[in-house]
Scaffold this motif. Sequence first.
Motif, short mmCIF file in Angstrom:
data_model
loop_
_atom_site.label_atom_id
_atom_site.label_comp_id
_atom_site.label_asym_id
_atom_site.label_seq_id
_atom_site.Cartn_x
_atom_site.Cartn_y
_atom_site.Cartn_z
N UNK A 205 10.09 -0.29 -6.62
CA UNK A 205 9.29 -1.44 -7.07
C UNK A 205 8.94 -2.35 -5.91
N UNK A 206 9.87 -2.53 -4.95
CA UNK A 206 9.60 -3.40 -3.80
C UNK A 206 8.57 -2.75 -2.87
N UNK A 207 8.62 -1.44 -2.73
CA UNK A 207 7.62 -0.76 -1.90
C UNK A 207 6.24 -0.90 -2.54
N UNK A 208 6.18 -0.84 -3.87
CA UNK A 208 4.90 -1.01 -4.57
C UNK A 208 4.33 -2.41 -4.34
N UNK A 213 0.32 -5.75 -1.55
CA UNK A 213 -0.02 -6.87 -0.68
C UNK A 213 -0.83 -6.40 0.53
N UNK A 214 -0.48 -5.25 1.11
CA UNK A 214 -1.22 -4.74 2.26
C UNK A 214 -2.64 -4.34 1.86
N UNK A 220 -9.41 -8.21 2.09
CA UNK A 220 -9.77 -9.60 2.33
C UNK A 220 -9.39 -10.53 1.20
N UNK A 221 -8.60 -10.06 0.24
CA UNK A 221 -8.19 -10.88 -0.89
C UNK A 221 -6.97 -11.73 -0.57
N UNK A 222 -6.28 -11.45 0.53
CA UNK A 222 -5.10 -12.22 0.93
C UNK A 222 -5.19 -12.49 2.42
N UNK A 228 4.64 -10.91 8.92
CA UNK A 228 4.91 -9.86 7.94
C UNK A 228 4.39 -8.51 8.41
N UNK A 229 3.20 -8.50 9.00
CA UNK A 229 2.64 -7.24 9.48
C UNK A 229 3.47 -6.62 10.60
#
Length: 298
Positions: A205-208, A213-214, A220-222, A228-229
């Motif tokens: 679930x955390x990988x999803x 997010x990536x 361009x939505x975030x 973090x990258x």
Amino acid sequence: MSSSSGLTFKLHPLVIVNISDHYTRIKAQSGSASPLPRVYGCVIGVQTGRTVEIFNSFELHYDATQNVLDRAFLESKQEQYKKVFPKYDVLGWYSTGSDIQDSDMLIHKALTDINESPVYLLLNPAINHAQKDLPIAIFESELHVIEGVPSLIFVNASYTIETVEAERISVDHVAHIKPSDGSSAATQLAAHLTGMHSAIKMLNSRIRVLHHHLVSIQKGEAPYDHSLLRQVSSLVRRLPAIDSSRFQDDFLMEYNDTLLMTYLATITKCSSTMNELVDKFNTAYDKQNRRGGRSTFI
């Protein structure tokens, strides 16, 4: 009283497991109504300079009523272990109990012809839920002058737990499936597998979430989060190492070493059992011959 020898002691988990197994078997055979038994055995390992590393142990036959140690059995066991582990020497002996007994020094002195300065490992089998440390103590013997008389006494020595990869895997496996609250082994195993499933599900679930997010950043939505990258990039770089040929070689080597240790331990145990069985047949056969019997044991 603490030891002043300056030796460093390293104790492997296999020794603790062996002593616990020895005590549990003797207690089960004697019955719940009998007083807590004491078990005895030798500890073996390697001493390199000022470092003493205890790797393994084997049982001893000791008559507590007459304070007699079975030397023939000790020499036989020592010879068997030397064939399998030629680098291991007898470093001392072990026993169980809450405290040192007066007869312990007699056993200690009886082993000085094998090791001039044997160590004494004492395991307390009594369960104390408030105790955080292992119920194990290691003692050395030192010569002290007490009331004008030179006397050999036990002094406490500090130690550390040392493990290899195969031992860590085995101990972790036993710790997860051993019943500790009255439940069955199957129930404990089911609970362990359920915990692993929950952990894998949480990781997925955390990988999803991270992947979503990536993708949002790419569209361009975030906004870009360089910190973090960098962390994601560092994590991704580790993945190819898991599929490398070097990792596979190291993994197979560790796996084969673990299987080999298990195989050697099984062979040693079977050989010891067979030797004891043959000795019993030989003893019975000798008694029959002395009585004039002509029975033949096959």
